[in-house]
Design a protein around this motif. Structure first.
Motif, PDB file in Angstrom:
ATOM      1  N   PRO A  11      47.736  13.673  58.445  1.00  0.00           N
ATOM      2  CA  PRO A  11      47.395  12.248  58.356  1.00  0.00           C
ATOM      3  C   PRO A  11      48.647  11.368  58.340  1.00  0.00           C
ATOM      4  CG  PRO A  11      46.075  13.539  56.830  1.00  0.00           C
ATOM      5  CD  PRO A  11      47.124  14.468  57.391  1.00  0.00           C
ATOM      6  N   PRO A  12      48.563  10.129  58.881  1.00  0.00           N
ATOM      7  CA  PRO A  12      47.337   9.461  59.323  1.00  0.00           C
ATOM      8  C   PRO A  12      46.936   9.790  60.756  1.00  0.00           C
ATOM      9  CG  PRO A  12      49.170   7.946  59.506  1.00  0.00           C
ATOM     10  CD  PRO A  12      49.718   9.208  58.890  1.00  0.00           C
ATOM     11  N   GLN A  13      47.764  10.523  61.506  1.00  0.00           N
ATOM     12  CA  GLN A  13      47.412  10.872  62.881  1.00  0.00           C
ATOM     13  C   GLN A  13      46.666  12.195  62.875  1.00  0.00           C
ATOM     14  OE1 GLN A  13      50.678  10.035  62.174  1.00  0.00           O
ATOM     15  NE2 GLN A  13      50.759   7.992  63.041  1.00  0.00           N
ATOM     16  N   ILE A  14      45.327  12.138  62.968  1.00  0.00           N
ATOM     17  CA  ILE A  14      44.533  13.359  62.958  1.00  0.00           C
ATOM     18  C   ILE A  14      43.471  13.288  64.047  1.00  0.00           C
ATOM     19  CG2 ILE A  14      44.869  13.809  60.504  1.00  0.00           C
ATOM     20  CD1 ILE A  14      42.085  12.712  59.994  1.00  0.00           C
ATOM     21  N   SER A  15      43.023  14.448  64.487  1.00  0.00           N
ATOM     22  CA  SER A  15      41.943  14.508  65.471  1.00  0.00           C
ATOM     23  C   SER A  15      40.811  15.392  64.999  1.00  0.00           C
ATOM     24  CB  SER A  15      42.485  15.043  66.811  1.00  0.00           C
ATOM     25  OG  SER A  15      43.009  16.344  66.630  1.00  0.00           O
ATOM     26  N   GLY A  16      40.960  16.021  63.828  1.00  0.00           N
ATOM     27  CA  GLY A  16      39.916  16.902  63.325  1.00  0.00           C
ATOM     28  C   GLY A  16      40.171  17.284  61.883  1.00  0.00           C
ATOM     29  N   GLY A  17      39.508  18.364  61.458  1.00  0.00           N
ATOM     30  CA  GLY A  17      39.572  18.761  60.058  1.00  0.00           C
ATOM     31  C   GLY A  17      40.866  19.415  59.631  1.00  0.00           C
ATOM     32  N   LEU A  18      41.663  19.945  60.579  1.00  0.00           N
ATOM     33  CA  LEU A  18      42.880  20.641  60.194  1.00  0.00           C
ATOM     34  C   LEU A  18      43.854  19.716  59.475  1.00  0.00           C
ATOM     35  CD1 LEU A  18      44.633  23.180  60.213  1.00  0.00           C
ATOM     36  CD2 LEU A  18      45.531  22.461  62.421  1.00  0.00           C
ATOM     37  N   LEU A 329      36.437   7.904  64.975  1.00  0.00           N
ATOM     38  CA  LEU A 329      36.591   6.948  63.874  1.00  0.00           C
ATOM     39  C   LEU A 329      37.586   7.478  62.851  1.00  0.00           C
ATOM     40  CD1 LEU A 329      32.899   5.890  63.086  1.00  0.00           C
ATOM     41  CD2 LEU A 329      34.536   4.744  64.593  1.00  0.00           C
ATOM     42  N   HIS A 330      38.352   6.565  62.263  1.00  0.00           N
ATOM     43  CA  HIS A 330      39.246   6.954  61.172  1.00  0.00           C
ATOM     44  C   HIS A 330      39.498   5.736  60.296  1.00  0.00           C
ATOM     45  CE1 HIS A 330      42.850   5.029  63.042  1.00  0.00           C
ATOM     46  NE2 HIS A 330      42.174   5.280  64.143  1.00  0.00           N
ATOM     47  N   GLY A 331      40.100   5.983  59.140  1.00  0.00           N
ATOM     48  CA  GLY A 331      40.468   4.883  58.249  1.00  0.00           C
ATOM     49  C   GLY A 331      39.259   4.103  57.765  1.00  0.00           C
ATOM     50  N   ASN A 332      39.367   2.763  57.808  1.00  0.00           N
ATOM     51  CA  ASN A 332      38.302   1.891  57.309  1.00  0.00           C
ATOM     52  C   ASN A 332      37.000   2.050  58.081  1.00  0.00           C
ATOM     53  OD1 ASN A 332      39.971   0.801  55.329  1.00  0.00           O
ATOM     54  ND2 ASN A 332      40.672  -0.871  56.662  1.00  0.00           N
ATOM     55  N   ASP A 333      37.102   2.321  59.385  1.00  0.00           N
ATOM     56  CA  ASP A 333      35.883   2.504  60.180  1.00  0.00           C
ATOM     57  C   ASP A 333      35.097   3.721  59.704  1.00  0.00           C
ATOM     58  OD1 ASP A 333      36.410   0.288  61.749  1.00  0.00           O
ATOM     59  OD2 ASP A 333      37.515   1.446  63.249  1.00  0.00           O
ATOM     60  N   LEU A 334      35.808   4.771  59.337  1.00  0.00           N
ATOM     61  CA  LEU A 334      35.152   5.971  58.826  1.00  0.00           C
ATOM     62  C   LEU A 334      34.477   5.685  57.486  1.00  0.00           C
ATOM     63  CD1 LEU A 334      34.658   8.968  59.365  1.00  0.00           C
ATOM     64  CD2 LEU A 334      36.791   9.466  58.175  1.00  0.00           C
ATOM     65  N   GLU A 335      35.168   4.937  56.640  1.00  0.00           N
ATOM     66  CA  GLU A 335      34.582   4.564  55.355  1.00  0.00           C
ATOM     67  C   GLU A 335      33.291   3.762  55.556  1.00  0.00           C
ATOM     68  OE1 GLU A 335      35.583   5.210  52.148  1.00  0.00           O
ATOM     69  OE2 GLU A 335      37.002   6.622  53.018  1.00  0.00           O
ATOM     70  N   ARG A 336      33.325   2.812  56.484  1.00  0.00           N
ATOM     71  CA  ARG A 336      32.154   1.956  56.713  1.00  0.00           C
ATOM     72  C   ARG A 336      30.945   2.749  57.200  1.00  0.00           C
ATOM     73  NH1 ARG A 336      36.172  -1.334  59.419  1.00  0.00           N
ATOM     74  NH2 ARG A 336      36.886  -3.003  58.044  1.00  0.00           N
TER      75      ARG A 336
END
Length: 446
Positions: A11-18, A329-336
């Motif tokens: 993080p913050p650059q991620i593309s999956g669960g790893l 989606l990541h960050g605030n968009d994921l939270e929303r």
């Protein structure tokens, strides 16, 4: 205790669960006093399905202090498995331009020592080398470039154990362990059989197998993955430790469900749109739900090689009004999106673990998961289905949407589920593995 850790996203650059798993694990290791030198490729995936973000020229040798006992090192290599051929080639060109600008003049630092030279010879002899003008060849070449650069970095670092996450870092872990005469731990978050089913890429399989057999110890994220490793790769089960993933404990206020401003119930799919994650089964179940319940919207959050096929499938099923594709989606968009969700569904065909259901539970969202997932081994108060049984998936979705008491019960018990798993517990188990290897001096000479 200090660890030389190799991974391809953080993080913050991620593309999956790893990346999420690496962050949770290293943070917990830091809290129990384990030092980590985390080695990351400079080129990192960002929000798009195939986007690659390259840092500035000055960042090619960047070292960042993340936690008290952890440093993040960036190496100029493009390890990005989910991109397209075009974006990957562009990333390679941009990286080449950056390296030319940052290249120091030739000097004594460019000469390889005897250990490094021996490690490179072992690397070439053990792992398949790649060439050619195709995407796979370029990725394999970058895997080996990352390995060479990791060995160079390791010469100036002090550590007790090498820890490599997933196949793209196995050659680097193997080479560093050979050069520095340290034990190697390989961490299996996913296998080629999970990602590709029966149509495995032989080069990737060979790298995975060589890494597993060459390591001093294996860590895998579930017993399901352990069974694949023993049956498909011929690894002695006594060499394998199962350490489950976890999730960050939620803040108290995250347990307050956000009000939904429409009459639609929200059913969420969150993950890569690939064969492994079962997005086509999600759509088939959605079709059956819509036939009986109209006030619903299915959100498919993610990107991947099946996105166009899924869009066409939704259209063919007449689901245009009921399905929304958001992209990654990541960050605030994921939270929303978690805040508005009534239900999270993970219909994975083969999921070594599955952190996303834990993230859903941490946001007070009830979940349905496939029995073909590692996380199903540890979650009790969730609804479980076979990925292929779209009738049963639809029935369980309808039950949750139609019966608020069931939804409340699943949410309340979700809090209990989260306390069963913690990154600290996982870190303590891994610390014991490190200590045993370092004490025994079990560096395996490949």
């Amino acid at each position: 205790m200090r660890v030389f850790m190799l991974g391809w996203e953080f993080p913050p650059q991620i593309s999956g669960g790893l990346g999420t798993a690496c962050y949770g694990l290293t943070k917990a290791l830091d809290e129990i006093g384990v030092g980590v030198c985390f080695v990351l490729p400079t080129a990192l995936p960002v929000s798009g399905p195939s986007g690659v973000k390259l840092r500035t020229t000055a960042d090619l040798a960047e070292t960042t202090s993340v936690f008290s006992h952890m440093e993040l090192h960036h190496l100029p290599a493009v390890l990005q498995p989910y991109g397209t051929t075009e974006t990957y080639q562009q990333a390679l060109r941009e990286l080449g331009d950056m390296e030319q600008q940052a290249q120091p003049p030739p000097g004594p630092q460019d000469r390889k020592g005897p250990d490094e030279a021996a490690a490179m010879k072992v690397l070439a002899g053990t792992f398949c080398t790649a060439g050619g003008e195709n995407y796979t060849g370029d990725l394999m070449a970058e895997v080996h470039r990352y390995a060479r650069l990791a060995v160079e970095l390791a010469q100036s670092e002090q550590f007790d154990v090498v820890h490599a996450h997933d196949w793209m870092t196995f050659p680097a872990g193997f080479a560093v362990a050979a050069a520095m005469r340290k034990p190697l731990v390989v961490h299996i978050h996913s296998t080629e059989f999970d990602r590709a089913g029966a149509n495995v890429n032989q080069q990737i399989y060979d790298i995975e197998r060589a890494g597993m057999h060459g390591a001093s110890r294996l860590i895998c994220v579930s017993y399901m993955t352990r069974n694949i490793i023993t049956s498909r790769y011929g690894v002695d089960p006594k060499k394998i430790d199962v350490v489950y993933n976890a999730v960050e404990a939620p803040a108290v206020d995250n347990w307050q469900m956000q009000p939904i401003r429409t009459n639609e119930k929200i059913v969420l799919f969150l993950g890569r749109l690939t064969m492994q994650k079962g997005p086509d089964y999600f759509l088939r179940a959605a079709k059956k739900v819509v036939e009986k319940f109209k006030d619903v919207r299915f959100i498919m959050a993610g990107s991947g090689d099946m996105i166009q096929r899924c869009i066409e499938q939704a259209k063919a099923m007449g689901l245009q009004r009921y399905v929304t594709f958001t992209g990654f989606l990541h960050g605030n968009d994921l939270e929303r999106v978690f805040q508005i969700a009534d239900l999270y569904v993970m219909p994975s065909v083969s999921e070594p673990f599955g952190i996303a259901p834990l993230e859903a539970l941490s946001h007070n969202v009830p979940v349905i998961i496939s029995r073909q997932s590692g996380v199903s081994e540890v979650l009790t108060h969730v609804l479980k289905v076979d990925f292929w049984d779209t009738d049963e998936i639809a029935n369980k979705v309808l039950a949750v949407l139609r019966h608020p008491p069931l939804q409340r019960t699943l949410r309340q018990h979700g809090h209990i589920e989260l306390h069963k798993l913690s990154w600290r517990d996982s870190a303590l188990k891994i610390r014991k593995i490190y200590d045993a290897l370092a004490a025994a001096g079990q560096a395996k000479s490949p």
